[in-house]
Write an enzyme that holds these catalytic residues in place. Structure first.
Site, PDB file in Angstrom:
ATOM      1  N   ASP A  45       0.779  -1.165  -0.099  1.00 47.43           N
ATOM      2  CA  ASP A  45      -0.167   0.005  -0.194  1.00 47.43           C
ATOM      3  C   ASP A  45       0.772   1.324  -0.015  1.00 47.43           C
ATOM      4  OD1 ASP A  45      -2.256   1.775   0.351  1.00 47.43           O
ATOM      5  OD2 ASP A  45      -1.814   1.978   2.639  1.00 47.43           O
TER       6      ASP A  45
ATOM      7  N   ASP B  79      -0.168   5.189   0.911  1.00 47.41           N
ATOM      8  CA  ASP B  79      -0.520   6.203   1.808  1.00 47.41           C
ATOM      9  C   ASP B  79      -0.514   5.381   3.235  1.00 47.41           C
ATOM     10  OD1 ASP B  79      -1.385   8.953   0.435  1.00 47.41           O
ATOM     11  OD2 ASP B  79      -1.725   6.959  -0.609  1.00 47.41           O
TER      12      ASP B  79
ATOM     13  N   ASP C 132      -1.447  -0.637   6.041  1.00 45.55           N
ATOM     14  CA  ASP C 132      -1.711  -0.224   7.375  1.00 45.55           C
ATOM     15  C   ASP C 132      -3.275   0.056   7.755  1.00 45.55           C
ATOM     16  OD1 ASP C 132      -2.165   1.629   5.126  1.00 45.55           O
ATOM     17  OD2 ASP C 132      -2.817   3.163   6.859  1.00 45.55           O
TER      18      ASP C 132
END
Length: 337
Positions: A123, A125, A293
């Site tokens: 991922d 961001d 995240d």
């Protein structure tokens, strides 16, 4: 009488030390460390390690014959927990010299979750980069342009993770409620479209002005690429913003393929982007790892049949990412390598 087996044909035995989730050190010997680690990770290894995961490989070294490996293993097992850690610290300080060499040194610090992995999908961001400062500036500029109150960076940090349209929908809901002093309300479709277009325009002017890599991210990418792993990026951010960000941070060359939230008909948490990667690179899902995240990253990874690794410092709407059930969690991506 059969001739004795040539010495060069004898298998080389290796010593390895694993650390359990509770911090205990386990010592073992084997002729195939990667196979043994896979067995441990699958719960087919030593009974003493079952239910003690996640397991982390702390050290390995080539010893020689089985007899030599057995003697060294016995010596270490006789040590107290404190003395065993002291032995490990000395070994690591010496750089695992001897027959281990550079490949062995890389393996000594390799996370067990990487065993058998050929493709790692990241991922963006909240995992590799902290982009909230720039996102918040664009969100606030779009809101102010529409005559609405700015949201501020702290609020935007809790809204990131589902793409730019969802980000502006959350921002508008806040701004409309704050401006009207009313209860919850959904922003009108026309207003959302205008706000989204304004956001894209403001963010597109300089998407990386205040964006930074998280500590350990560059080291992780460098190490994984040096080991020959295929790296890919799967983000819900519009694809147009990916290249400027990666190039500005100097990591564009690490990724063999980048997928944005508008690259395919579906985006995370749908598994389609990850399945697309596996098919594109002809890698079975069980040999792929998703690193993210948020719950959307972990959900997408699980649904695609990938192993999953989470970092706790990103954007998961204020919820602990451990609760999503990833295969493991690392405080820094540097721990992965």
């Amino acid at each position: 009488m059969s001739e004795p087996r040539p010495e060069s044909a004898l298998p080389v035995w290796h010593l390895y030390l694993l650390e359990t989730a509770g911090g205990a050190l386990y010592t073992g010997i084997t002729t195939d460390v990667e196979r043994r680690l896979t067995e441990h990770a699958a719960g087919r290894g030593a009974k003493a390690l079952r239910g003690k995961g996640p397991l982390r490989l702390r050290h390995r070294e080539s010893v020689g014959t089985q007899g030599e490996a057995l003697r060294l293993e016995a010596e270490i097992k006789r040590l107290s927990a404190t003395r065993k850690r002291a032995w490990l610290a000395r070994r690591l300080a010496l750089g695992d010299q001897g027959q281990q060499g550079q490949q062995g040194q890389q393996g000594a610090s390799m996370h067990p979750l990487l065993v058998g992995i050929q493709l790692v999908a990241f991922d963006l961001d909240g995992t590799l980069i902290d982009s909230v400062p720039d996102l918040a500036l664009a969100v606030d500029a779009a809101l102010v342009e529409l005559g609405l109150p700015a949201a501020g960076e702290a609020r935007v940090r809790d809204w990131v993770g589902n793409g730019s349209l969802k980000l502006m929908e959350r921002a508008l809901r806040f701004a409309v409620d704050a401006g009207a002093g009313a209860g919850k309300s959904d922003p009108a479709t026309g207003l959302l479209e205008r706000a989204h277009c304004a956001f894209l325009a403001h963010y597109g002017r300089d998407p990386g002005a205040h964006t930074r890599l998280y500590p350990g991210a560059r080291e992780c990418l460098d190490a994984l690429r040096s080991r020959g792993l295929t790296l890919a990026l799967v983000t819900n951010k519009p694809h147009a913003f990916i290249a400027p960000l990666l190039e500005g941070l100097g990591i564009a060359e690490h990724f063999s393929l980048c997928l944005g939230g508008d690259s395919l008909p579906e985006k995370k948490p749908h598994p389609a982007p990850l399945r697309h990667l596996a098919v594109h690179f002809d890698v079975p899902p069980e040999a792929c790892l998703m690193v993210g995240d948020s719950r959307h990253d972990i959900a997408a990874g699980k649904a695609a049949g990938f192993r999953t690794l989470a970092v706790p410092y990103g954007y998961n709407h204020g919820e602990p990412v451990r609760q999503t059930g990833p295969d493991d969690v690392v405080e820094s991506l540097a721990e992965l390598v």
